[in-house]
Design a protein around this motif. Structure first.
Motif, short mmCIF file in Angstrom:
data_model
loop_
_atom_site.label_atom_id
_atom_site.label_comp_id
_atom_site.label_asym_id
_atom_site.label_seq_id
_atom_site.Cartn_x
_atom_site.Cartn_y
_atom_site.Cartn_z
N PHE A 252 0.81 -1.21 0.00
CA PHE A 252 0.00 0.00 0.00
C PHE A 252 0.85 1.27 0.00
N ALA A 253 2.13 1.15 -0.31
CA ALA A 253 3.00 2.33 -0.33
C ALA A 253 2.50 3.32 -1.40
N SER A 254 2.84 4.60 -1.23
CA SER A 254 2.41 5.63 -2.17
C SER A 254 3.14 5.50 -3.50
N CYS A 255 2.63 6.21 -4.51
CA CYS A 255 3.26 6.15 -5.83
C CYS A 255 4.70 6.66 -5.81
N ARG A 256 5.05 7.47 -4.82
CA ARG A 256 6.40 8.01 -4.74
C ARG A 256 7.39 7.04 -4.11
N SER A 257 6.92 6.18 -3.25
CA SER A 257 7.84 5.29 -2.53
C SER A 257 7.67 3.83 -2.91
N VAL A 258 6.67 3.52 -3.74
CA VAL A 258 6.37 2.11 -4.01
C VAL A 258 7.48 1.43 -4.81
N TYR A 259 8.23 2.18 -5.60
CA TYR A 259 9.29 1.57 -6.40
C TYR A 259 10.38 1.00 -5.50
N GLU A 260 10.86 1.81 -4.55
CA GLU A 260 11.93 1.36 -3.66
C GLU A 260 11.45 0.23 -2.75
#
Length: 467
Positions: free
Chosen positions: A380-388
């Motif tokens: 459920f991470a945000s679009c800004r942190s979901v990649y990492e």
């Protein structure tokens, strides 16, 4: 090599990461190779073109501004300001389905707008959205009158009663304009608190002075379209008469009542109750002994699947546990939660009528170590942190499936994650997914909506059809 021309593809969703780089690339210092006053090495921010190749109208820009200020989704595109058919649809998928249904009946040239509201907007946000559409709709007359279709499927977590309060406020405010424009309203909706919302809409139709026809989940999602356009009557295909479309508060809900279901695990007594009390999950649960082999790649979920939920999402976790309970799983499908912004602690949830505690860890590393049987991560991470965060998940051999819920993930990040997941032999669901569901086995996040919908749809028992 001297470049004579260059074309670049920019992804607007990556502006949070690359916006500064784009601005520097457009500075005078870069373009003309000059140096000047402080700040001259930073150019203007990238200005992306408007959708559909045209400038936004004042109303479209207003809805876009509302959308930018909320976690919900509010979209509006005006196709024909003088059109006869207007829509106020909940959900991106439903908006496409309704538009297709209108066009299939030969009314594409009369379709006035395209858009959707979703993601649990507040009453005020829905009111502003509805008011904007009604203002546009009532500016001009049409010889055949106008039609407003307020439609939607079965909401996952959007509160129908709350959003309808906002729509009803707007309808009351534009009462005289709606009467003068000869507007007819057709409603079809389902989801959390749909009975309350549709009952209020039906009551409004008795006093507003315009025709309002209201239908619930017993009616097919697009069945109101031919009815609204005069292509069908309210006879065949409509189970309710107009006077009894929405049940009174003293009458049980029509869909999914015990008399209509083979089994109603939400209301049954001991049939869905585990034989032993459910304790706080630990790394040595009964599921460890029951899992005899890993699930094949084409069937990643079984009745023993255990997952880690990344992010503080108690509503989604409780929904998954409720689904587990009515599926008669012996242990919860959620092993633990990971919340990087807090310390380790436990969170209280319910397993049927009993309380159970789920551990919350501050790092994925600790969660994976404590629960070696968990092979699914719901991210459920945000679009800004979901990649990492997803890259970290792909580094653990025990993780075989990752569901990425976030919308607005930059395309470059998505392509990289697909490549990394293929190398790690991990299944990626998403980004921008509401989840998934395997009847009788496993549910991801908020998929399937409220428990009454899951029970009435009999999704708690395995079948032979996959979606």
């Amino acid at each position: 090599v001297i470049y004579l021309d260059l074309a670049a593809k920019l992804d607007q969703t990556a502006e949070f990461e690359s916006g500064d780089k784009w601005a520097r690339a457009r500075s005078d210092a870069v373009i003309y190779g000059t140096t000047g006053a402080a700040g001259s090495n930073v150019g203007p921010a990238m200005d992306f073109p408007a959708p559909f190749g045209r400038e936004l109208s004042r109303e479209e820009a207003y809805i876009q501004e509302l959308d930018a200020k909320t976690g919900a989704s509010l979209k509006l595109t005006i196709l024909n300001k003088n059109g006869r058919v207007w829509t106020m649809v909940a959900g991106g998928g439903a908006s496409v389905v309704y538009s297709d249904a209108i066009a299939a009946l030969g009314y594409a040239n009369e379709l006035a707008n395209y858009g959707e509201y979703s993601g649990a907007p507040s009453e005020t946000q829905t009111y502003e959205y509805a008011k904007t559409i009604l203002d546009l709709m009532t500016r001009t007359q049409h010889p055949d009158g106008k039609v407003l279709i307020i439609g939607g499927g079965i909401a996952n977590f959007t509160n129908v009663a709350t959003t309808f309060k906002g729509i009803i406020r707007a309808l009351k405010e534009y009462k005289q304009a709606l009467i003068a424009t000869n507007v007819r309203v057709f409603v079809r909706r389902a989801g959390p608190n749909w009975q309350e919302g549709l009952r209020a809409m039906r009551e409004l139709g008795e006093t507003l002075g315009i025709e309002i026809r209201v239908y619930g989940p017993e009616t097919h999602v697009t069945a109101i379209v031919p009815l609204a356009l005069g292509k069908a009557s309210a006879g065949a295909g409509f189970k309710d008469s107009l006077a009894k479309q929405i049940p009174d508060s003293t009458v049980p809900s029509t869909p999914g009542t015990p008399s209509q279901m083979d089994v109603d695990p939400l209301r049954s007594g001991s049939s869905a109750t585990p034989s032993v009390p459910v304790a706080a999950p630990s790394s040595s649960t009964a599921a460890d002994a029951e899992v005899t082999a890993s699930a094949p790649w084409y069937s990643p979920f079984t009745a023993h699947t255990r997952s880690i939920v990344y992010g503080m999402q108690p509503r989604a976790v409780q929904g998954m546990l409720d689904f587990d309970f009515i599926c008669k799983r012996k242990v919860p499908s959620v092993a633990c939660m990971v919340y990087p912004f807090g310390g380790n602690h436990v969170q209280k949830f319910y397993w049927g009528t009993q309380e159970t505690l789920l551990p919350v860890f501050s790092s994925l590393k600790e969660a994976v170590k404590r629960f070696p049987d968990a092979d699914v991560v719901v991210n459920f991470a945000s679009c800004r942190s979901v990649y990492e965060s997803t890259k970290e998940m792909l580094g653990y051999p025990q993780i075989r499936t990752v569901a990425i819920i976030a919308e607005g993930v930059p395309e470059r990040h998505t392509r990289k994650l697909i490549n990394l997941s293929q190398k790690a032999n991990v299944t990626i669901i998403g980004p921008a997914t509401v989840g998934g569901i395997k009847p009788g086995c496993f549910k991801i996040g908020n998929t399937g909506g409220m428990m009454d919908n899951i029970a009435s749809s009999k999704l708690y028992r395995p079948g032979s059809v996959a979606y």
